[in-house]
Write a protein that holds these residues in place. Structure first.
Motif, mmCIF file in Angstrom:
data_model
loop_
_atom_site.group_PDB
_atom_site.id
_atom_site.type_symbol
_atom_site.label_atom_id
_atom_site.label_comp_id
_atom_site.label_asym_id
_atom_site.label_seq_id
_atom_site.Cartn_x
_atom_site.Cartn_y
_atom_site.Cartn_z
ATOM 1 N N UNK A 5 0.838 -1.200 0.000
ATOM 2 C CA UNK A 5 0.000 0.000 0.000
ATOM 3 C C UNK A 5 0.871 1.248 0.000
ATOM 4 N N UNK A 6 0.402 2.273 -0.679
ATOM 5 C CA UNK A 6 1.123 3.547 -0.725
ATOM 6 C C UNK A 6 0.137 4.682 -0.902
ATOM 7 N N UNK A 19 -5.130 6.230 -2.229
ATOM 8 C CA UNK A 19 -4.248 5.138 -1.860
ATOM 9 C C UNK A 19 -4.180 4.118 -2.988
ATOM 10 N N UNK A 20 -3.034 3.500 -3.125
ATOM 11 C CA UNK A 20 -2.843 2.433 -4.094
ATOM 12 C C UNK A 20 -2.358 1.181 -3.386
ATOM 13 N N UNK A 21 -2.713 0.051 -3.935
ATOM 14 C CA UNK A 21 -2.252 -1.232 -3.406
ATOM 15 C C UNK A 21 -1.793 -2.064 -4.596
ATOM 16 N N UNK A 22 -0.504 -2.218 -4.714
ATOM 17 C CA UNK A 22 0.073 -2.958 -5.829
ATOM 18 C C UNK A 22 0.424 -4.371 -5.395
ATOM 19 N N UNK A 79 -7.279 0.617 -5.738
ATOM 20 C CA UNK A 79 -7.185 2.004 -5.286
ATOM 21 C C UNK A 79 -8.260 2.309 -4.251
ATOM 22 N N UNK A 80 -7.991 3.314 -3.452
ATOM 23 C CA UNK A 80 -8.990 3.846 -2.546
ATOM 24 C C UNK A 80 -8.920 5.368 -2.630
ATOM 25 N N UNK A 115 1.375 -4.547 3.882
ATOM 26 C CA UNK A 115 1.825 -3.539 4.835
ATOM 27 C C UNK A 115 0.956 -2.305 4.654
ATOM 28 N N UNK A 116 0.752 -1.603 5.693
ATOM 29 C CA UNK A 116 -0.144 -0.458 5.629
ATOM 30 C C UNK A 116 0.556 0.837 5.269
ATOM 31 N N UNK A 117 -0.264 1.832 5.022
ATOM 32 C CA UNK A 117 0.208 3.188 4.792
ATOM 33 C C UNK A 117 -0.557 4.119 5.739
ATOM 34 N N UNK A 118 0.158 5.020 6.357
ATOM 35 C CA UNK A 118 -0.433 5.875 7.379
ATOM 36 C C UNK A 118 -1.104 7.094 6.767
ATOM 37 N N UNK A 119 -2.339 7.306 7.182
ATOM 38 C CA UNK A 119 -3.101 8.500 6.803
ATOM 39 C C UNK A 119 -3.385 9.282 8.074
#
Length: 123
Positions: A5-6, A19-22, A79-80, A115-119
């Protein structure tokens, strides 16, 4: 198999983020996909889910009308789009791949987690 996630970051109330999740290591074009989030000191909660084709989506009530989940199977990416962000949206956002092809809010249906991405949304 990896889900990365990024796109997270620090934004203000009312701002937007995408957000993207590849995915790598295998294709998930036949799997439902989901986004979950975990705020500090709280349990992980469901955010949104999308079916294998992208034709069906499902959202938590708290994000309905503000968030949009989508996918590009050719890019093996989900995507989100998050609009009208609120401080209560602050969390680590993670993507996951379901054992099935359709939408699901149930965490036990998801077999691969990234893995997560912080918002962080400031008031």
């Amino acid at each position: 198999v990896q889900l990365q996630a990024s796109g997270g970051g620090l934004v203000r109330t009312g701002d937007s983020l995408r957000l993207s999740c590849a995915a790598s290591g295998r294709t998930f074009s036949n799997n439902g996909m989901g986004w979950f989030r975990q705020a500090p000191g709280k349990e992980r909660q469901f955010v949104a889910s999308i079916s294998w084709s992208g034709g069906d989506t499902y959202y938590a009530d708290s994000v309905k009308g503000r968030f949009t989940i989508s996918r590009d199977n050719a890019k093996n990416t989900v995507y989100l789009q998050m609009n009208s962000l609120k401080p209560e949206d602050t969390a680590v956002y993670s993507c996951a791949a379901s054992r099935g092809a359709y939408t699901s809010a149930r965490q036990f249906n998801y077999i691969y987690w990234g893995q997560g991405t912080l918002v962080t949304v400031s008031s």
